[in-house]
Design a protein around this motif. Sequence first.
Motif, short mmCIF file in Angstrom:
data_model
loop_
_atom_site.label_atom_id
_atom_site.label_comp_id
_atom_site.label_asym_id
_atom_site.label_seq_id
_atom_site.Cartn_x
_atom_site.Cartn_y
_atom_site.Cartn_z
N GLU A 89 -28.91 59.16 9.42
CA GLU A 89 -27.58 58.50 9.14
C GLU A 89 -26.66 59.05 10.16
O GLU A 89 -25.65 58.62 10.43
CB GLU A 89 -27.30 59.16 7.73
CG GLU A 89 -27.62 57.89 6.72
CD GLU A 89 -27.04 56.65 6.86
OE1 GLU A 89 -27.73 55.74 7.01
OE2 GLU A 89 -25.53 56.54 7.23
N LYS B 236 -26.48 57.05 13.01
CA LYS B 236 -25.48 55.92 12.66
C LYS B 236 -24.06 56.40 12.84
O LYS B 236 -23.26 55.34 13.14
CB LYS B 236 -25.93 55.43 11.48
CG LYS B 236 -27.51 54.75 11.49
CD LYS B 236 -28.04 53.86 10.13
CE LYS B 236 -29.31 53.95 10.11
NZ LYS B 236 -30.01 53.77 8.74
N SER C 50 -22.50 54.06 15.83
CA SER C 50 -21.44 53.15 14.53
C SER C 50 -21.08 51.73 15.55
O SER C 50 -20.73 51.95 16.91
CB SER C 50 -20.16 54.01 14.29
OG SER C 50 -19.30 54.00 15.31
#
Lengths: 219, 274
Positions: B27, B30, B163
Amino acid sequence: MAYWSPYDNNGGTCVAIAGSEYCVIAADTRLSTGYSILTREHTKMCQLSDKCVLASSGFQADIRALQKNLDARHQIYQHQHNKKMSCPAMAQLLSNTLYYKRFFPYYAFNVLGGLDNEGKGCVFTYDAVGSYERVGYSSQGTGQQLLMPVLDNQLQSASPLLLPSKESATPLSESEAVDLIMDIFASATERDIYTGDAVEIVVVNADGIRREVADLRKD
Amino acid sequence: MFRNQYDTDVTTWSPAGRLHQVEYAMEAVKQGSAAIGLRSKTHVILASVNKATSELSSYQRKLFKVDDHIGIAMAGLTADGRVLSRYMRSECINHKFIYESPLPVGRLVVQVADKAQVCTQRSWKRPYGVGLLVGGLDETGPHLYQNCPSGNYYEYQAFAIGSRSQAAKTYLERKFETFMTCSRDELIRHALFAVKESLQDEELSITNCSVAVLGIGEPFNILDLKSLQGFIDSLEEKKEAEVETVVADSEQAGADAEAPVAEDQGDGPAPMET
């Protein structure tokens, strides 16, 4: 009874001359052992940085290991500082690298040549354990004792003991310096059995690095 | 769900057979600003979106040279990325010293993956929070790999992480079949188009992206601002000439508006991303 030695002298001579805007570094290309020739086409030079060339004579295995070591250290420097090493910085690094093995030295007699931070020629001369000095010219190797007096005669007008330290760059032009190198190598080749075959001359100046090879006597 | 009970330690499995800490690490990748990579038969291009936390600061560097023939782009905890890049540089130098030959990219990628895996199986460690896009050239040609915090690695023709990378990936999926035969400059333009997708509302400029090139006969180098500006300008010309339209919302043909300040927009970066 003969005792095994970790060292061997593979012979050869190196010279460097610093000018006001150039530096000439030269070395013969003969690799020998004892009274035999191993090869006539071996280079003793290593380009460490874009303005810095190392010429070493002595034990070829140690010379190669030293060159690789310096290359690796230069890469690390570039990663950390985002720029190439200057010649004086490399000179210090070489000294430290040699002294690191003070008690099992690199059998390498080095001459480092290039341009300093101001673009002037610089030559650094070393002993086997890293003692070094910036000079205007120097020679190392089996032909050193034959060449140094000639260089002193050509590049310095009086004894350095009488005068205060002079400009560390010679007044010669680049082509005069290269001609001088050709002449003195021819002389060294006459009397030193380990020097000959060919001389590799590298000129470092503001335009970059240029390399020439000239033949020498093969006997 | 049960997620919170089994996610304290990286060495604890969840009943569903997952290591949540590793997934949380992914995560973090990301959340980082985007990194894009693509390759042809002769070149690999790495590009990154540069995000500065404020007008006063400069952006984080995300493109690193590992060796003349290998470079990386990272997304996520760039501090972890720096540590990994130091390791990779060291491995390359050591390999070159011993074998007098450049370290093949695939081997380096496996070494990094193994290093990452170790951190997923020690109770006193945590996984690396950075995803790497490794571009490299070896005897078999140019390659692009991705290294994950999980210890997995994948090879790609083109990929994007971080992102808003999905937008870039959509563009790349559409165009990747042409990449193999692209010239160096075309490839760079494709990379910039992909970066543009990730930027979405912002105008593409030299302050918010970086591009690095690596190829046969060209050691890894990050494009300087002048060359980069040249490529960005040529994108504008190309767009005006193109008949086929790219995704509508990022198109501002011939816009000479100043690039808006790079502020947190949309989902925004994770607090750890600086």
